[in-house]
Design an enzyme around this catalytic site. Structure first.
Site, PDB file in Angstrom:
ATOM      1  N   SER A   1       0.822  -1.208   0.000  1.00  0.00           N
ATOM      2  CA  SER A   1       0.000   0.000   0.000  1.00  0.00           C
ATOM      3  C   SER A   1       0.859   1.262   0.000  1.00  0.00           C
ATOM      4  CB  SER A   1      -0.955  -0.054   1.197  1.00  0.00           C
ATOM      5  OG  SER A   1      -1.980   0.892   1.101  1.00  0.00           O
TER       6      SER A   1
ATOM      7  N   HIS B   1      -7.446  -6.037   0.458  1.00  0.00           N
ATOM      8  CA  HIS B   1      -6.286  -5.146   0.409  1.00  0.00           C
ATOM      9  C   HIS B   1      -5.134  -5.660   1.273  1.00  0.00           C
ATOM     10  CE1 HIS B   1      -4.031  -1.508  -0.147  1.00  0.00           C
ATOM     11  NE2 HIS B   1      -4.122  -1.154   1.118  1.00  0.00           N
TER      12      HIS B   1
ATOM     13  N   ASP C   1      -9.698  -6.767  -3.805  1.00  0.00           N
ATOM     14  CA  ASP C   1      -8.928  -5.621  -3.304  1.00  0.00           C
ATOM     15  C   ASP C   1      -9.630  -4.314  -3.679  1.00  0.00           C
ATOM     16  OD1 ASP C   1      -6.789  -3.838  -2.645  1.00  0.00           O
ATOM     17  OD2 ASP C   1      -5.340  -5.387  -3.167  1.00  0.00           O
TER      18      ASP C   1
END
Length: 342
Positions: free
Chosen positions: A121, A319, A289
């Protein structure tokens, strides 16, 4: 576990190190040992990779490092001064330099010449920027559901001001809000506008948690409760860990608003910038996701044939794919590690 000093002001990077033998040359093959450096996403820390370290540390010839970004997790918390009043160029470059240069200083202090960077991320975003600036120290990039790749819709702020999620609605004609049978309520519109204002002023989720006082742990319990695949004991442990780091003094977490616009689109999207990447780059996304994997597909179109690249979709994962499905995440990452040795 150690805290690695990175400057003369007492700042340090909290580091988990798994060294398989402690030597720079593998005793059996006499080849240089490889280094995997893992960087976490926003609002997390090294503890969020706890389901991955065991498998990754079993790969022969590799040392594993996991770090908390400066100002996050259990790293030191220097004052972070945003440049949000000086325009997006300065705002973004200042934030990126804060993280990239602290990672570079950590690398020097650790004596690591080359590394495979695996970032989740926010960590994927910063690892990308690092690799663009210091490619000589990166053997491979593995970007795990990286934020900040795609270009924002041209009418992003207009959509959000009317309470719509940007990716789920067509732009209206003549500047009017889009027609929708499920038109957002006035409460939702006000919520979106308030959130946009707070975001642009660098308020953070951590600020919300700290401001909740005695209810702060309940907010964290609600967040961690989404990880339904964990046992109750595991969720309690993760919640305690997350609450502890969220309650530490504010620092670089406020940089998120400098990097991203409301709606989680980058102020300087990576999709164009990564066209200049010169190291092998692979992507991983969860099968459900919220980060759109087509951003990775677009980057691959631009770099394929020039550098080695691959995209993985981890099944039964969102995610936080390294937590949701550690078995397949670990398998894919080990494959990428062994590809460096080939």
């Amino acid at each position: 576990i150690m805290d690695v000093n990175i400057d003369s002001h007492g700042n340090y990077i909290h580091t988990l190190a798994i060294r398989n033998g402690g030597k720079s040359v593998d005793a059996e093959t006499q080849s240089p040992r490889r280094n995997l450096v893992m960087t976490h996403g926003y609002f997390t820390g090294v503890g969020f990779f706890y389901r991955n370290y065991r498998d990754l540390s079993q790969v022969d010839g590799w040392d594993i490092y996991s770090i908390d970004w400066l100002g996050m997790g259990r790293s030191s918390r220097p004052t972070y001064k945003s440049c949000r009043n000086e325009g997006d160029d300065k705002r973004v470059s200042h934030a990126e330099e804060f993280f990239v240069e602290s990672l570079e200083e950590w690398r020097k202090r650790m004596g690591i010449e080359k590394m495979t960077l695996c970032g989740h991320s926010f960590g994927g975003y910063m690892n990308s920027v690092y690799a663009l600036k210091y490619p000589q120290h990166v053997e491979k990039l593995v970007l795990v559901s990286p934020i900040g790749l795609p270009e924002a819709p041209p009418d992003l702020e207009e959509r959000m001001r009317h309470g719509y999620v940007p990716s789920n609605v067509d732009r209206a004609k003549d500047g009017e809000p889009p027609a929708d049978p499920d038109k957002p309520s006035m409460q939702r519109v006000l919520l979106f506008r308030t959130a946009m204002n707070l975001w642009d002023r660098n308020f953070t989720p951590q600020w919300v948690v700290r401001s909740a006082g005695p209810f702060s742990r309940k907010l964290i319990d609600w967040y961690i409760g989404r990880f339904s695949q964990l046992t109750d004991e595991q969720r309690r442990g993760m919640a305690a860990y997350s609450h502890q780091i969220a309650m530490l003094p504010e620092s670089s977490a406020s940089a998120l608003g400098d990097i991203l616009r409301p709606g989680a689109f980058a102020r300087h999207p990576l999709v164009g910038r990564l066209g200049a990447i010169s190291v092998p780059t692979s992507f991983m996304y969860g099968s459900h996701d919220w980060v759109d994997y087509t951003g990775g597909v677009e980057v691959i179109k631009r770099i394929a044939g020039r550098v080695a690249t691959h995209l993985y979709r981890v099944p039964n994962a969102g995610h936080n794919l390294h937590i949701d499905n550690p078995k397949d995440f670990n398998r894919f990452l080990v494959r990428e590690m062994k590809g460096v040795q080939a």
